[in-house]
Design an enzyme around this catalytic site. Structure first.
Site, PDB file in Angstrom:
ATOM      1  N   THR A 100      47.618  34.159  33.976  1.00 59.47           N
ATOM      2  CA  THR A 100      48.024  34.047  32.574  1.00 59.47           C
ATOM      3  C   THR A 100      46.837  33.803  31.658  1.00 59.47           C
ATOM      4  O   THR A 100      46.793  34.294  30.536  1.00 59.47           O
ATOM      5  CB  THR A 100      49.044  32.893  32.438  1.00 59.47           C
ATOM      6  OG1 THR A 100      50.196  33.246  33.191  1.00 59.47           O
ATOM      7  CG2 THR A 100      49.452  32.661  31.006  1.00 59.47           C
ATOM      8  N   THR A 176      47.886  30.266  37.785  1.00 56.51           N
ATOM      9  CA  THR A 176      48.193  28.894  38.197  1.00 56.51           C
ATOM     10  C   THR A 176      49.023  28.811  39.478  1.00 56.51           C
ATOM     11  O   THR A 176      48.971  27.799  40.163  1.00 56.51           O
ATOM     12  CB  THR A 176      48.951  28.149  37.075  1.00 56.51           C
ATOM     13  OG1 THR A 176      50.125  28.878  36.744  1.00 56.51           O
ATOM     14  CG2 THR A 176      48.087  27.975  35.856  1.00 56.51           C
ATOM     15  N   ASP A 177      49.766  29.874  39.803  1.00 54.56           N
ATOM     16  CA  ASP A 177      50.693  29.765  40.946  1.00 54.56           C
ATOM     17  C   ASP A 177      49.986  29.337  42.232  1.00 54.56           C
ATOM     18  O   ASP A 177      50.472  28.475  42.953  1.00 54.56           O
ATOM     19  CB  ASP A 177      51.393  31.106  41.217  1.00 54.56           C
ATOM     20  CG  ASP A 177      52.464  31.429  40.190  1.00 54.56           C
ATOM     21  OD1 ASP A 177      52.514  30.756  39.141  1.00 54.56           O
ATOM     22  OD2 ASP A 177      53.247  32.370  40.436  1.00 54.56           O
ATOM     23  N   LYS A 255      50.550  22.547  41.837  1.00 61.30           N
ATOM     24  CA  LYS A 255      51.362  22.908  40.663  1.00 61.30           C
ATOM     25  C   LYS A 255      52.757  22.344  40.910  1.00 61.30           C
ATOM     26  O   LYS A 255      53.445  22.762  41.836  1.00 61.30           O
ATOM     27  CB  LYS A 255      51.401  24.433  40.505  1.00 61.30           C
ATOM     28  CG  LYS A 255      52.186  24.899  39.289  1.00 61.30           C
ATOM     29  CD  LYS A 255      52.092  26.413  39.104  1.00 61.30           C
ATOM     30  CE  LYS A 255      52.890  26.855  37.888  1.00 61.30           C
ATOM     31  NZ  LYS A 255      52.789  28.288  37.624  1.00 61.30           N
TER      32      LYS A 255
END
Ligand code: GLU
Length: 432
Positions: A100, A176-177, A255
């Site tokens: 992202t 971020t995943d 996360k």
């Protein structure tokens, strides 16, 4: 969804196009910025402009609001930007991998795609080129769910190369995943890296109103320049606002939320440092100081390694083939690190064939202990080892690395139980 009919008409009537510089007065406030495509999640009457600070704002347009075009043409977005290098300034390298933070929305479909070059990201950190020599490379353009072991290897080599070529810090812009997995992989592969290697991401793409990309990047840059710490870290929002940022040790971070800006947490350890909005850094424990010296990337990984989550009803016959084919098996067990009695013969068979079986806990908080209940003792007798308070995914990445860097299963087990990159505490640091 595009701008509402009335807002589209208004924009058309004044000849405003995407990128036009606008003055927008609404409810006694005036904003100046470039017209952005409509943000799919907001109302059709919300006009989105990019301010000169790099931030996007959404402004509700009422019948009495005033929108004027100040300049029609938008400056072309350069794919690569050359910056003046000055002696005495820190050299920071951005490596873009996608996610992202390096994405834009496709305004036809509403989907987000990894599209922006890393140097476009630099433009999101106001004033950065006045304080550091920045260079940027868009190495990959992936969503991080598509990251693979080869990407970690490529990345670790690239980071080491940059440091050995004179970089004082390397920032990896990452989705971020699976950022935690990559951070763990870089932590083991780069070992005692002498400089800061900081992974940074965003939960909202840079072209969205209130993207967290600029503030996360700014905090990461400040940590690189002023933190004086060596190692692999993740820098992300610590709160929902732009007032606090956490610096997580690369092997301890997960996360924990699908969408919040403060989604990242250190597990079984506090973040090693926090930054406030002014950039003041507060360390919570001793850092390894950044120093001169070379970086080395030890990137061999044993690919026949699996990560399994135990669940009630787990049928050993379904897992026999997987476990007997794998040299390394990490099990996220229940509670202190347990599996059902029915799984224990399979663990014994796998260990008997030379595989390493490592037990972690799906509780995440606290440490595993196989000495408390009979189940745990049976697992130990079957040959499994447990690794205190290590995250399951960190254990998975570490096991791949350890198996590729040890001469036999015994050495691999010993290394799994030895802290190598801050990935585990000891009995004194974690409550039982
Ligand atoms: N799933 C994508 C990724 O991990 C987008 C999510 C993000 O970057 O925050 O790259």
């Amino acid at each position: 969804m595009s701008y509402s009919v009335s807002l589209s008409k208004l924009l058309e009537s004044i000849g405003a196009k995407e990128g036009s510089n606008l003055s927008v007065s609404s409810k006694d406030k005036t904003y100046i910025g470039r017209l952005m495509p409509h943000h799919d999640f907001s109302d059709g009457d919300i006009l989105v402009i990019k301010l000169s600070s790099g931030y996007n704002v959404g402004i509700r347009i009422y019948p009495d609001s005033e929108v004027k075009v100040l300049e029609h043409s938008a400056p072309a977005l350069k794919k690569e930007v050359a910056f003046e290098r000055k002696e005495g300034r820190p050299n920071i390298v951005f490596i873009g991998t996608g996610g992202t933070i390096a994405s834009g929305a496709d305004y036809r479909t509403g989907a987000v795609r990894p599209a922006l070059s890393a140097s476009e990201m630099i433009a999101l950190v106001p004033g950065i080129t006045d304080i550091a020599n920045i260079s940027a490379k868009a190495m990959l353009s992936l969503f991080s769910e598509n990251m693979n072991v080869e990407h970690w290897q490529e990345l670790a080599k690239a980071v080491a190369e940059e440091i050995n070529g004179g970089a004082d810090a390397v920032m990896v812009l990452h989705g971020t995943d699976t950022m935690g997995y990559t951070a763990a992989a870089l932590s083991f592969m780069l070992g005692d890296v002498p400089k800061p290697v900081v992974l940074v991401g965003a939960q909202r793409s840079p072209d969205r109103p209130s993207s967290d990309a600029p503030s996360n990047l700014t905090a990461a840059v400040r940590f690189c320049i002023n933190g004086g710490a060596a190692g692999v870290f993740v820098v992300m929002h610590d709160t929902l606002g732009d007032d606090s940022f956490a610096v997580h040790t690369g092997t301890r971070v997960r996360k924990m939320h699908t969408s919040r800006r403060d989604a990242f947490e250190s597990i079984n350890a506090s973040p090693i440092a926090f930054l406030d909005e002014e950039g003041t850094i507060r360390f919570t424990r001793e850092k390894r100081a950044a120093a001169s010296g070379k970086a080395a990337a030890r990137t061999d990984m044993e690919r026949s390694t699996v990560l399994l989550q135990y669940y009630p009803g787990m049928d050993p016959s379904l897992f026999e083939e997987i476990m007997m084919k794998s040299k390394g098996i990490v099990i996220a067990g229940s509670g202190l690190g347990h599996v059902s009695e029915s799984m224990i013969p399979l663990i014994k068979k796998a260990c008997g064939s030379g595989s390493v079986v490592v037990v972690t806990s799906q509780c995440l908080g606290g440490r595993t202990n196989l000495n408390v209940y009979n189940t745990g003792r049976d697992m130990l007798a079957a040959g499994a080892i447990s690794v205190l308070d290590m995250l399951p995914e960190t254990a998975y990445v570490k096991l791949m690395w350890v198996l590729a860097n040890s001469k036999d299963a015994e050495e691999a087990k010993r290394l799994m139980m030895t802290p190598l990159a801050g990935e585990m505490g000891d009995r004194r640091t974690v409550d039982v």
